[in-house]
Design a protein around this motif. Structure first.
Motif, PDB file in Angstrom:
ATOM      1  N   ALA A 202       0.588  -1.362   0.070  1.00  0.00           N
ATOM      2  CA  ALA A 202       0.182   0.126   0.125  1.00  0.00           C
ATOM      3  C   ALA A 202       1.030   0.981  -0.313  1.00  0.00           C
ATOM      4  N   ASP A 203       1.743   1.069   0.953  1.00  0.00           N
ATOM      5  CA  ASP A 203       2.952   2.341   1.065  1.00  0.00           C
ATOM      6  C   ASP A 203       3.493   3.029  -0.258  1.00  0.00           C
ATOM      7  N   MET A 204       4.202   0.660  -0.374  1.00  0.00           N
ATOM      8  CA  MET A 204       5.108   0.976  -2.040  1.00  0.00           C
ATOM      9  C   MET A 204       4.084   2.236  -3.406  1.00  0.00           C
ATOM     10  N   LEU A 205       2.499   0.985  -2.923  1.00  0.00           N
ATOM     11  CA  LEU A 205       1.841   1.707  -4.445  1.00  0.00           C
ATOM     12  C   LEU A 205       1.814   3.793  -4.580  1.00  0.00           C
ATOM     13  N   ALA A 206       1.098   4.079  -2.551  1.00  0.00           N
ATOM     14  CA  ALA A 206       0.830   5.825  -2.771  1.00  0.00           C
ATOM     15  C   ALA A 206       2.552   6.475  -3.529  1.00  0.00           C
ATOM     16  N   ARG A 207       3.433   6.047  -3.143  1.00  0.00           N
ATOM     17  CA  ARG A 207       5.061   6.685  -3.530  1.00  0.00           C
ATOM     18  C   ARG A 207       4.668   6.401  -5.055  1.00  0.00           C
ATOM     19  N   GLN A 208       4.646   5.270  -5.185  1.00  0.00           N
ATOM     20  CA  GLN A 208       4.889   4.806  -6.820  1.00  0.00           C
ATOM     21  C   GLN A 208       3.456   6.137  -7.519  1.00  0.00           C
ATOM     22  N   TYR A 209       2.429   6.323  -7.560  1.00  0.00           N
ATOM     23  CA  TYR A 209       1.803   7.268  -8.025  1.00  0.00           C
ATOM     24  C   TYR A 209       2.258   8.275  -7.974  1.00  0.00           C
ATOM     25  N   GLN A 211       5.236   9.468  -7.879  1.00  0.00           N
ATOM     26  CA  GLN A 211       6.608   9.482  -8.554  1.00  0.00           C
ATOM     27  C   GLN A 211       6.212   9.467 -10.177  1.00  0.00           C
ATOM     28  N   LYS A 212       5.068   8.810 -10.448  1.00  0.00           N
ATOM     29  CA  LYS A 212       4.641   8.912 -11.581  1.00  0.00           C
ATOM     30  C   LYS A 212       3.866  10.157 -11.654  1.00  0.00           C
ATOM     31  N   ASN A 213       2.964  10.494 -10.611  1.00  0.00           N
ATOM     32  CA  ASN A 213       2.514  11.792 -10.718  1.00  0.00           C
ATOM     33  C   ASN A 213       3.964  13.427 -11.638  1.00  0.00           C
ATOM     34  N   ILE A 214       4.321  12.925 -10.379  1.00  0.00           N
ATOM     35  CA  ILE A 214       6.464  14.300 -10.475  1.00  0.00           C
ATOM     36  C   ILE A 214       6.368  13.959 -12.288  1.00  0.00           C
ATOM     37  N   ALA A 215       6.273  12.731 -12.334  1.00  0.00           N
ATOM     38  CA  ALA A 215       7.215  12.381 -13.708  1.00  0.00           C
ATOM     39  C   ALA A 215       6.162  12.965 -14.838  1.00  0.00           C
ATOM     40  N   MET A 216       5.028  13.656 -14.634  1.00  0.00           N
ATOM     41  CA  MET A 216       4.166  13.400 -15.873  1.00  0.00           C
ATOM     42  C   MET A 216       4.314  14.963 -15.676  1.00  0.00           C
ATOM     43  N   LYS A 217       3.801  15.319 -14.456  1.00  0.00           N
ATOM     44  CA  LYS A 217       4.611  16.639 -14.843  1.00  0.00           C
ATOM     45  C   LYS A 217       5.522  18.001 -14.726  1.00  0.00           C
ATOM     46  N   ALA A 218       6.673  16.414 -14.336  1.00  0.00           N
ATOM     47  CA  ALA A 218       8.309  16.776 -15.491  1.00  0.00           C
ATOM     48  C   ALA A 218       8.464  16.907 -16.571  1.00  0.00           C
ATOM     49  N   SER A 219       7.323  16.244 -16.762  1.00  0.00           N
ATOM     50  CA  SER A 219       7.084  15.567 -18.534  1.00  0.00           C
ATOM     51  C   SER A 219       6.764  17.049 -19.235  1.00  0.00           C
ATOM     52  N   ALA A 220       4.873  17.283 -19.217  1.00  0.00           N
ATOM     53  CA  ALA A 220       4.483  18.377 -19.669  1.00  0.00           C
ATOM     54  C   ALA A 220       4.861  19.295 -19.117  1.00  0.00           C
ATOM     55  N   SER A 221       6.132  19.844 -18.583  1.00  0.00           N
ATOM     56  CA  SER A 221       6.589  21.327 -17.884  1.00  0.00           C
ATOM     57  C   SER A 221       8.103  21.470 -19.633  1.00  0.00           C
ATOM     58  N   ARG A 222       8.702  20.181 -19.542  1.00  0.00           N
ATOM     59  CA  ARG A 222       9.383  19.810 -20.639  1.00  0.00           C
ATOM     60  C   ARG A 222       9.295  20.173 -21.521  1.00  0.00           C
ATOM     61  N   GLN A 223       8.029  20.357 -21.893  1.00  0.00           N
ATOM     62  CA  GLN A 223       7.041  19.902 -23.377  1.00  0.00           C
ATOM     63  C   GLN A 223       6.298  21.134 -23.147  1.00  0.00           C
ATOM     64  N   TYR A 224       6.466  22.035 -22.628  1.00  0.00           N
ATOM     65  CA  TYR A 224       5.868  23.143 -22.690  1.00  0.00           C
ATOM     66  C   TYR A 224       6.727  24.765 -22.433  1.00  0.00           C
ATOM     67  N   SER A 225       8.211  24.159 -21.520  1.00  0.00           N
ATOM     68  CA  SER A 225       9.045  24.674 -21.580  1.00  0.00           C
ATOM     69  C   SER A 225       9.792  24.966 -22.771  1.00  0.00           C
ATOM     70  N   GLU A 226      10.087  23.217 -23.072  1.00  0.00           N
ATOM     71  CA  GLU A 226      10.263  23.053 -25.460  1.00  0.00           C
ATOM     72  C   GLU A 226       9.858  24.349 -25.952  1.00  0.00           C
ATOM     73  N   TRP A 227       8.331  24.099 -26.293  1.00  0.00           N
ATOM     74  CA  TRP A 227       7.617  25.468 -26.890  1.00  0.00           C
ATOM     75  C   TRP A 227       7.753  26.715 -26.298  1.00  0.00           C
ATOM     76  N   LEU A 228       7.931  27.244 -24.976  1.00  0.00           N
ATOM     77  CA  LEU A 228       8.154  28.801 -24.636  1.00  0.00           C
ATOM     78  C   LEU A 228       9.508  28.865 -25.335  1.00  0.00           C
ATOM     79  N   ALA A 229      10.187  28.169 -25.564  1.00  0.00           N
ATOM     80  CA  ALA A 229      12.003  28.543 -25.999  1.00  0.00           C
ATOM     81  C   ALA A 229      11.703  28.945 -27.261  1.00  0.00           C
ATOM     82  N   ARG A 230      11.105  27.743 -28.463  1.00  0.00           N
ATOM     83  CA  ARG A 230      11.133  28.199 -29.637  1.00  0.00           C
ATOM     84  C   ARG A 230      10.075  29.867 -29.736  1.00  0.00           C
TER      85      ARG A 230
END
Length: 584
Positions: A202-209, A211-230
């Motif tokens: 239960a605890d590991m599943l919550a932590r992995q969720y 981390q998945k949420n953070i990774a998804m937001k970081a990926s979205a921010s990275r894509q947004y940053s690349e678009w903003l740079a252009r």
């Protein structure tokens, strides 16, 4: 309308004749009788279901459940209705992310569940097998065959993937993710064979969720940053071009309106560039320092008791099902039971004047019927020997029949062992005690139990008297001043009953009626001998004896109908060997 009377051993019960084709209503008495008769079926079936439930509870592997709670921070805006709808959609999306194979797979790898034999080699439950069969999922053997058909170098990798997929599927079936009410809190629960394993999952599943949420937001921010740079680059070139045009026009101003327009465009380009640059800086910060949309508010704790199997619920359910199945089986058995267990069966089916219940007819003392031992003392008192329950009422009914000139009465059992001989001797004894001159005749050629028990050494009997009527004086043994017994004698080719039916013998019942007030004839069982059909028309009436719980109503009605067809009058029926609970 005729009526029937049933004697229960205590008091007579008058029964109106049932109308043909009508079903009698079910009464409380019928239900209580059903429970008294079939309670063993109900108890036995319930016990079997409880035993199976107990075996399952004792042998089933216990399952422990631990839960972790997280709070979600929805990033929504708009009106109140829009925010409510967007918030629900956002949380539902987060629930699906938590159930995704990426989160489950990372949890499996983090805890090493794919290398745990107890986890990977866990046999699927019967419910899972049924679900897989209904959904058309291929079996494990088919998967192994599919792996075997590929290239040999791909087999180890395919085997690892199969184990990984199986571990993910197993873990997915062991977890539960839900929203708590209408709040922004979600609960992640995990089931395992040990409390600590459930907490870890239960605890590991919550932590992995998270981390998945953070990774998804970081990926979205990275894509947004690349678009903003252009976009910033484009805005920078546009600003440079606008500034160059403004500088060129300022060096040689010819039109003030054009100058103002260029100045406004340059300012707008500069403002857009600065705003875009600020957004790019913020996006890069979100990439460097990502923040999750969820946080743990309550970590899992060790469960104090098992969650499954739920012993109390299983036992209660097994009891209810066992009771219902037991009632159903008992009702089927009761409806299909053709044995005689209630007087109403004979009274309604045969239209008999009366039916008597006797608790028992096997009162034998030192090899002789108890009633004759009492009669042999010469005493007219019956207090020394107990009367068979129901016999006194039956004797009183026979006395009433004697007033209707029913003097010669035959007693015949449907099947051997029905107790007709003992009933005949009991009736004769009670009749003699009442003062009536009584004769008891043993005409049961198949099994002359009365002759063997009362006069085992007699040299003459009914057979000899039929040849020579004068022998009646010596063949009839005086047991009391008012009771005589005529033993069977030596039977050769033809039984006495058949000889009496020929009406060409030296002895006739008409002659005996002149000397005796009551004559009782013990006849062989109907199923064992045809004597009853032969002698019954010569008698004033016949009493049919059945055994409670052993004689079927079909056999009894066959006997009654057959005797009526040959011209016999059926006076009534006797249900012998009735249990005390029925007799009472």
């Amino acid at each position: 309308m005729t009526s029937s009377t049933i004697f229960s051993g205590v008091s007579p019960i008058s029964l109106p004749a049932a109308a043909t084709g009508e079903n009698s209503p079910l009464t409380l008495r019928d239900m209580l009788f059903f429970l008294r008769m079939r309670w063993r079926w109900i108890v036995a079936t319930t016990f079997v279901f409880l035993a199976m439930a107990g075996i399952y509870v004792l042998t089933a592997e216990p399952t422990f459940v631990a839960s972790t709670q997280l709070v979600i921070f929805p990033q929504v805006s708009g009106t109140e209705a829009q925010r409510s709808f967007a918030e629900d959609a956002f949380i539902e999306g987060q629930l699906e992310i938590a159930r995704s194979s990426d989160v489950i797979g990372e949890t499996v790898r983090a805890l090493g569940l794919d290398t745990d034999p107890d986890f990977v080699d866990q046999a699927p439950s019967l419910q899972d097998r049924a679900k897989n069969w209904l959904m058309g999922i291929s079996s494990e053997s088919e998967s192994q065959e599919a792996v075997g058909t590929g290239p040999r170098q791909a087999q180890p990798q395919a085997e690892d993937e199969r184990i990984q997929d199986r571990a993910i599927a197993t873990l997915l079936s062991m977890i539960g993710i839900r929203r708590v009410g209408s709040s922004t809190i979600i609960e992640i629960s995990a089931a395992a064979s040990t409390p600590q394993r459930a907490v870890d999952i239960a605890d590991m599943l919550a932590r992995q969720y998270i981390q998945k949420n953070i990774a998804m937001k970081a990926s979205a921010s990275r894509q947004y940053s690349e678009w903003l740079a252009r976009f910033v680059s484009e805005q920078q070139r546009g600003l440079a071009e606008a500034a160059s045009a403004l500088a060129s026009f300022t060096s040689n101003p010819r039109d003030q309106f054009k100058l103002a327009e260029l100045q406004s465009a340059t300012d707008a380009r500069r403002t857009l560039y600065e705003n875009t640059l600020n957004q790019l800086t913020e996006a890069r910060q979100r990439i460097t320092y990502p923040v999750s949309d969820a946080t743990i508010v309550s970590q899992a704790t060790l469960p104090l008791s098992k969650a499954r199997p739920r012993s109390a619920l299983i036992i209660a359910f097994a009891s209810a099902v066992g009771l219902g199945v037991g009632l159903a089986l008992a009702m089927i058995r009761h409806a299909g039971d053709r044995r005689i267990i209630r007087p109403h069966q004979i009274a309604e089916a045969g239209g008999l004047p009366f039916v008597t219940l006797l608790a028992t007819s096997r009162r034998i003392r030192n090899g002789h019927p108890a009633r004759f031992l009492a009669a042999g003392t010469g005493s007219s008192s019956t207090a020394a020997y107990p009367v068979i329950p129901g016999m006194a009422e039956l004797s009183a009914t026979v006395v009433g029949l004697r007033r209707k000139r029913r003097v010669v009465i035959g007693i015949v059992a449907v099947n051997p062992g029905g107790g007709a001989s003992t009933i005949a001797c009991e009736l004769a004894a009670l009749s003699s005690i009442s003062g009536a001159h009584t004769l008891l005749i043993d005409a049961a050629a198949q099994k002359s139990s009365l002759s063997k028990s009362i006069a085992p050494h007699s040299s003459t009997g009914l057979v000899e008297v039929l040849e020579n009527g004068e022998l009646i004086q010596t063949a009839a043994l005086a047991l009391t001043p008012t009771l005589k017994f005529l033993p069977l004698g030596k039977v050769e080719a033809v039984t006495p009953a058949i000889r009496l039916s020929s009406r060409r013998t030296q002895l006739s019942f008409a002659d005996l009626k002149k000397e005796f007030d009551a004559i009782f004839v013990d006849i062989s069982a109907f199923s064992a001998s045809p004597d009853a059909n032969a002698i019954a028309p010569e008698l004033d009436g016949v009493l049919v004896v059945t055994s409670h719980g052993r004689t079927s109503i079909d056999d009894t009605m066959r006997v009654i109908d057959t005797l009526r067809n040959v011209g016999a009058e059926i006076l009534g029926a006797i249900i012998n060997h009735a249990p005390k609970r029925i007799e009472s």
